[in-house]
Write an enzyme that holds these catalytic residues in place. Sequence first.
Site, PDB file in Angstrom:
ATOM      1  N   ASN A 191     -53.958  36.334  25.523  1.00 15.11           N
ATOM      2  CA  ASN A 191     -52.608  35.771  25.623  1.00 15.11           C
ATOM      3  C   ASN A 191     -52.543  34.981  26.929  1.00 15.11           C
ATOM      4  O   ASN A 191     -52.452  35.561  28.008  1.00 15.11           O
ATOM      5  CB  ASN A 191     -51.581  36.911  25.619  1.00 15.11           C
ATOM      6  CG  ASN A 191     -50.167  36.418  25.853  1.00 15.11           C
ATOM      7  OD1 ASN A 191     -49.901  35.217  25.774  1.00 15.11           O
ATOM      8  ND2 ASN A 191     -49.260  37.337  26.147  1.00 15.11           N
ATOM      9  N   LYS A 219     -50.232  33.063  27.970  1.00 13.35           N
ATOM     10  CA  LYS A 219     -48.868  32.944  28.508  1.00 13.35           C
ATOM     11  C   LYS A 219     -48.607  31.505  28.969  1.00 13.35           C
ATOM     12  O   LYS A 219     -49.058  30.574  28.312  1.00 13.35           O
ATOM     13  CB  LYS A 219     -48.659  33.960  29.632  1.00 13.35           C
ATOM     14  CG  LYS A 219     -49.091  35.366  29.233  1.00 13.35           C
ATOM     15  CD  LYS A 219     -48.670  36.409  30.219  1.00 13.35           C
ATOM     16  CE  LYS A 219     -49.288  37.745  29.826  1.00 13.35           C
ATOM     17  NZ  LYS A 219     -48.769  38.856  30.613  1.00 13.35           N
ATOM     18  N   HIS A 251     -43.692  40.629  22.151  1.00 15.33           N
ATOM     19  CA  HIS A 251     -44.256  40.836  23.498  1.00 15.33           C
ATOM     20  C   HIS A 251     -43.144  41.250  24.463  1.00 15.33           C
ATOM     21  O   HIS A 251     -42.018  40.745  24.378  1.00 15.33           O
ATOM     22  CB  HIS A 251     -44.939  39.557  23.982  1.00 15.33           C
ATOM     23  CG  HIS A 251     -45.789  39.789  25.186  1.00 15.33           C
ATOM     24  ND1 HIS A 251     -45.262  39.888  26.451  1.00 15.33           N
ATOM     25  CD2 HIS A 251     -47.120  40.005  25.321  1.00 15.33           C
ATOM     26  CE1 HIS A 251     -46.234  40.135  27.315  1.00 15.33           C
ATOM     27  NE2 HIS A 251     -47.371  40.216  26.659  1.00 15.33           N
ATOM     28  N   GLU A 282     -42.529  40.520  27.428  1.00  9.27           N
ATOM     29  CA  GLU A 282     -41.917  39.453  28.230  1.00  9.27           C
ATOM     30  C   GLU A 282     -40.851  38.711  27.413  1.00  9.27           C
ATOM     31  O   GLU A 282     -39.813  38.313  27.937  1.00  9.27           O
ATOM     32  CB  GLU A 282     -43.002  38.491  28.741  1.00  9.27           C
ATOM     33  CG  GLU A 282     -43.820  39.147  29.850  1.00  9.27           C
ATOM     34  CD  GLU A 282     -45.232  38.650  30.004  1.00  9.27           C
ATOM     35  OE1 GLU A 282     -45.578  37.590  29.447  1.00  9.27           O
ATOM     36  OE2 GLU A 282     -46.015  39.348  30.689  1.00  9.27           O
ATOM     37  N   GLU A 322     -48.777  48.018  24.141  1.00  8.50           N
ATOM     38  CA  GLU A 322     -48.832  47.517  25.516  1.00  8.50           C
ATOM     39  C   GLU A 322     -47.782  48.224  26.363  1.00  8.50           C
ATOM     40  O   GLU A 322     -46.608  47.807  26.363  1.00  8.50           O
ATOM     41  CB  GLU A 322     -48.549  46.015  25.533  1.00  8.50           C
ATOM     42  CG  GLU A 322     -49.495  45.186  24.704  1.00  8.50           C
ATOM     43  CD  GLU A 322     -49.536  43.751  25.201  1.00  8.50           C
ATOM     44  OE1 GLU A 322     -50.600  43.327  25.655  1.00  8.50           O
ATOM     45  OE2 GLU A 322     -48.498  43.076  25.180  1.00  8.50           O
ATOM     46  N   GLY A 326     -49.961  43.222  33.568  1.00  8.53           N
ATOM     47  CA  GLY A 326     -50.036  42.383  34.759  1.00  8.53           C
ATOM     48  C   GLY A 326     -49.897  43.146  36.064  1.00  8.53           C
ATOM     49  O   GLY A 326     -49.712  42.539  37.124  1.00  8.53           O
ATOM     50  N   SER A 347     -53.464  45.276  31.573  1.00  6.08           N
ATOM     51  CA  SER A 347     -54.496  45.281  32.622  1.00  6.08           C
ATOM     52  C   SER A 347     -55.866  45.711  32.105  1.00  6.08           C
ATOM     53  O   SER A 347     -56.629  46.357  32.822  1.00  6.08           O
ATOM     54  CB  SER A 347     -54.048  46.137  33.807  1.00  6.08           C
ATOM     55  OG  SER A 347     -52.867  45.604  34.380  1.00  6.08           O
ATOM     56  N   GLY A 406     -54.182  38.464  31.884  1.00  5.98           N
ATOM     57  CA  GLY A 406     -54.862  37.869  33.041  1.00  5.98           C
ATOM     58  C   GLY A 406     -56.358  37.663  32.848  1.00  5.98           C
ATOM     59  O   GLY A 406     -56.904  36.591  33.162  1.00  5.98           O
TER      60      GLY A 406
HETATM   61  C1  PEP Z   1     -50.225  40.905  28.056  1.00  7.53           C
HETATM   62  O1  PEP Z   1     -49.374  40.230  28.619  1.00  7.53           O
HETATM   63  O2  PEP Z   1     -50.222  40.990  26.821  1.00  7.53           O
HETATM   64  C2  PEP Z   1     -51.193  41.610  28.885  1.00  7.53           C
HETATM   65  C3  PEP Z   1     -51.842  42.607  28.352  1.00  7.53           C
HETATM   66  O3  PEP Z   1     -51.338  41.174  30.182  1.00  7.53           O
HETATM   67  P1  PEP Z   1     -52.388  41.722  31.267  1.00  7.53           P
HETATM   68  O4  PEP Z   1     -53.718  41.882  30.568  1.00  7.53           O
HETATM   69  O5  PEP Z   1     -52.427  40.668  32.332  1.00  7.53           O
HETATM   70  O6  PEP Z   1     -51.875  43.029  31.745  1.00  7.53           O
END
Ligand code: PEP
Length: 249
Positions: free
Chosen positions: A9, A11, A94, A96, A166, A172, A212, A234
């Site tokens: 992803n 973003k 998601h 966000e 998640e 993040g 993460s 990320g």
């Molecule tokens: C995400 O936003 O779906 C995600 C898992 O981000 P990160 O891997 O950066 O924690």
Amino acid sequence: MRKKIVAGNWKMNLELEDALNLCKEIAVSTDKSTEVDLMIFPPAIYLYTMSSLPFETLEIGAQNFYPAEKGAYTGEISITQLSSIGVKTVLIGHSERRAYFGEHSDFLKRKVDSAIENGFNIVFCCGEPLNVREENNEMKFVKSQLIDSLFHLDAKQMEQVTIAYEPVWAIGTGLTATIEQAEEMHSSIRNWLTDAYSIDLSNKISILYGGSCNPDNAKELFACPNVDGGLIGGASLERESFLKIANSF
Ligand code: PEP
């Protein structure tokens, strides 16, 4: 047999040249015979170009769309417009989008229905915020997210769905769920699928972990019996780390 999936992803990251280069680098480094399905969710502005590239090893999906057929929705993109450029997979739910854009469970249900009606595959995200985990209410919370926006689908429609667990506190932040926490939630999700549908269906649905996930922890997370891969933020923005995660099964 459940599909193994690693999805990136991106973003709101990367400008055109870097995005195309990364997409091509990932695609050419991936063998068609690999048992892992790779997906990228780039910013919408790159979807047409990226989905037109002749790479069979990489599925290009949309991070977002608006659940109306057409009309006066300035700035939005419809599912049929995505379909018209060859996109077949969408991310829904998601954290966000839930937090910053107010996407609540009824709206997410409309997105799910719009995607299913148009033959799309869905990666549906769920996960609890920190305060909910601290109160030991994460199971109830995640189960409600699934019941409220997803479990109205029939069994055939559910086959178009991948679930991504998640935990919001891990996205993040550099904090990852422990393998015990991840497996506990993933096996519960699978049990809820069995209760709502059947064991046969629950054994077909891939459940991804996100939060993460990186090249150092992917192997032990993916070794959990009910973790079928990852949704990566990320660490998907760099070829090496994304491919290392994809090779962590
Ligand atoms: C995400 O936003 O779906 C995600 C898992 O981000 P990160 O891997 O950066 O924690």
